[in-house]
Scaffold this active site. Structure first.
Site, PDB file in Angstrom:
ATOM      1  N   ARG A 178       0.818  -1.216   0.000  1.00 57.62           N
ATOM      2  CA  ARG A 178       0.000   0.000   0.000  1.00 57.62           C
ATOM      3  C   ARG A 178       0.853   1.268   0.000  1.00 57.62           C
ATOM      4  O   ARG A 178       0.345   2.369  -0.266  1.00 57.62           O
ATOM      5  CB  ARG A 178      -0.949  -0.011   1.206  1.00 57.62           C
ATOM      6  CG  ARG A 178      -1.939   1.130   1.237  1.00 57.62           C
ATOM      7  CD  ARG A 178      -3.054   0.889   2.245  1.00 57.62           C
ATOM      8  NE  ARG A 178      -2.559   0.653   3.584  1.00 57.62           N
ATOM      9  CZ  ARG A 178      -2.179   1.608   4.445  1.00 57.62           C
ATOM     10  NH1 ARG A 178      -2.237   2.889   4.078  1.00 57.62           N
ATOM     11  NH2 ARG A 178      -1.764   1.311   5.655  1.00 57.62           N
ATOM     12  N   TYR A 183     -13.425  13.318 -20.119  1.00 58.59           N
ATOM     13  CA  TYR A 183     -13.910  11.955 -19.920  1.00 58.59           C
ATOM     14  C   TYR A 183     -15.071  11.987 -18.929  1.00 58.59           C
ATOM     15  O   TYR A 183     -15.020  12.685 -17.910  1.00 58.59           O
ATOM     16  CB  TYR A 183     -12.758  11.094 -19.385  1.00 58.59           C
ATOM     17  CG  TYR A 183     -13.173   9.763 -18.820  1.00 58.59           C
ATOM     18  CD1 TYR A 183     -13.883   8.839 -19.577  1.00 58.59           C
ATOM     19  CD2 TYR A 183     -12.853   9.427 -17.508  1.00 58.59           C
ATOM     20  CE1 TYR A 183     -14.264   7.618 -19.053  1.00 58.59           C
ATOM     21  CE2 TYR A 183     -13.219   8.198 -16.971  1.00 58.59           C
ATOM     22  CZ  TYR A 183     -13.929   7.302 -17.751  1.00 58.59           C
ATOM     23  OH  TYR A 183     -14.305   6.097 -17.221  1.00 58.59           O
ATOM     24  N   ASP A 201      -4.798  14.793 -18.490  1.00 59.11           N
ATOM     25  CA  ASP A 201      -5.087  13.393 -18.794  1.00 59.11           C
ATOM     26  C   ASP A 201      -4.486  13.133 -20.171  1.00 59.11           C
ATOM     27  O   ASP A 201      -4.977  13.620 -21.184  1.00 59.11           O
ATOM     28  CB  ASP A 201      -6.599  13.158 -18.795  1.00 59.11           C
ATOM     29  CG  ASP A 201      -6.962  11.691 -18.989  1.00 59.11           C
ATOM     30  OD1 ASP A 201      -6.162  10.968 -19.613  1.00 59.11           O
ATOM     31  OD2 ASP A 201      -8.056  11.280 -18.554  1.00 59.11           O
ATOM     32  N   LYS A 234      -5.313   1.530 -20.747  1.00 58.03           N
ATOM     33  CA  LYS A 234      -5.418   1.740 -22.182  1.00 58.03           C
ATOM     34  C   LYS A 234      -4.093   1.441 -22.900  1.00 58.03           C
ATOM     35  O   LYS A 234      -3.706   0.296 -22.989  1.00 58.03           O
ATOM     36  CB  LYS A 234      -5.902   3.169 -22.442  1.00 58.03           C
ATOM     37  CG  LYS A 234      -7.122   3.576 -21.602  1.00 58.03           C
ATOM     38  CD  LYS A 234      -8.297   2.634 -21.748  1.00 58.03           C
ATOM     39  CE  LYS A 234      -9.591   3.172 -21.158  1.00 58.03           C
ATOM     40  NZ  LYS A 234      -9.593   3.395 -19.707  1.00 58.03           N
TER      41      LYS A 234
END
Length: 385
Positions: free
Chosen positions: A48, A102, A174, A199
């Site tokens: 983590r 988006y 982005d 992606k």
């Protein structure tokens, strides 16, 4: 060889490898431990905390590709976006966001920011004058996405970066649709670069991940929140992502080539009313895209004329897959109103220019003639009688 002089495919292949010092294997070993020693060691590792061997190595690859000092890998693109935004925005702060975003990002802002007391303004257009007009006394961040999802609009990165620096604001982008193969925002003045690594980084439609690249200072600031929110990525997926990124340069350039040819083909097709692709000379942002992108990407959108049924078009495809995500080696299509922008209201979609009949097309690496043949047979069957 100096690392900063390495070529794209060399960085994709070799930077960020975990060396197999025991057996001298050609690929990175994978460390699946969720528990590490804490005594007599230089660094206390915990998944983590984003510092397992595989996590740290992959971050070096992302940073090298984006020409930044450091990077972080997250469990999803939205984890990367939300953590980055909330790390720099607090109650009473204000953010300027471009109006073409988006759907998941826009939904995050519209549904969550009011709860945190974070103020926001969406620009009226992508013109730099609208960004300037939206800045307020309490503005802390400017957030852009270029090319945008799903209409492939292009924002002037240099102008946004210059404006932000003048007002001492943090800039975030982005960069998912472009990927670092086609666009390097850090070299154009942007502070923080965000990806849905699902992606083009993953590229095979089998990985869910996010990435953030920035200066060491900004990454450390994001990490302080990230370790509390827990959006880290499992080491097996980290290993798969590092493997996949080795071919990213080759994959993306092949998709660039296919997409440009297909965009030109569809623009002349009698059944198509509009094609959105920044590599087309008819695109309103063509010259801008050419000035800040090394390639135009594998993403486009197009609209069929009214006499064609979009749903029937999807159902008639044999090679191209109607599928939810994008950027895999296989060609896919989707309806933004049913998927990526389904969380927005019809009014919000209309404001962005997203028509119900819009088709988003993620171009793969198949032979161009086979993609065209499938498009044509599906379009023919989709014509209303």
């Amino acid at each position: 060889m100096k690392k900063k002089n390495l070529g794209l495919n060399t960085v994709c292949t070799h930077t960020g490898e975990v060396k197999d010092t025991q057996f001298k294997g050609a690929v990175s070993p994978i460390y699946l431990s969720s528990s590490y020693a804490f005594e007599d060691i230089d660094e206390k590792r915990y998944p983590r905390y984003f510092n397992t061997p595989n996590q740290q190595a992959l971050c070096k690859k992302v940073a090298a590709l984006e020409h930044t000092e450091d990077a972080l890998i997250f469990g999803s693109g939205m984890a990367a976006i939300s953590t980055s935004l909330l790390a720099f925005l607090h109650k009473g702060d204000h953010i300027v966001l471009q109006n073409a975003l988006y759907g998941g990002t826009m939904n995050l802002v519209l549904e969550e920011f009011d709860k945190y007391g974070i103020e926001y303004t969406f620009t009226e257009s992508l013109d730099i004058k609208d960004f300037k007009k939206a800045i307020q006394k309490n503005t802390k961040v400017i957030y852009i996405e270029t090319p945008s999802n799903p209409l492939l609009k292009v924002t002037d990165i240099r102008k946004v970066a210059k404006l932000a620096k003048k007002h001492k604001l943090i800039t975030m982008i982005d960069n998912t649709f472009a990927s670092p193969v086609n666009q390097l925002p850090a070299t154009l003045g942007i502070d923080i670069i965000i990806h849905s690594a699902t992606k083009y980084f993953g590229g095979h439609s089998d990985i869910l991940a996010g990435a953030v690249a920035a200066s060491a200072e900004h990454i450390n600031h994001i990490f302080q929140l990230a370790k509390n929110l827990g959006g880290s990525l499992s080491d097996f997926t980290v290993w798969m992502l590092e493997r996949s990124m080795k071919t990213m340069g080759i994959r993306v350039k092949a998709q660039n080539k296919n997409a440009l040819k297909l965009a030109n083909y569809l623009e002349k097709h009698e059944a198509v009313s509009k094609v959105y692709y920044p590599g087309l000379k008819s695109h309103e942002d063509y010259e801008l895209a050419k000035s800040q992108m090394a390639g135009f990407g594998g993403m486009m959108s197009f609209e069929l004329k009214d006499e064609y049924n979009v749903s029937k078009f999807f159902k008639s495809l044999k090679l191209i897959k109607p599928s939810m995500s994008l950027a895999g080696v296989e060609s896919t299509v989707l309806s933004p109103t049913q998927t990526s922008h389904a969380l927005l209201t019809p009014e919000e979609r209309k404001k962005q220019g997203i028509a119900d009949g819009l088709i988003r097309f993620s171009v793969g690496i198949e032979d161009k003639k086979d993609i065209i043949a499938d498009l044509n047979q599906a379009i023919k069957k989709a014509k209303k009688k």
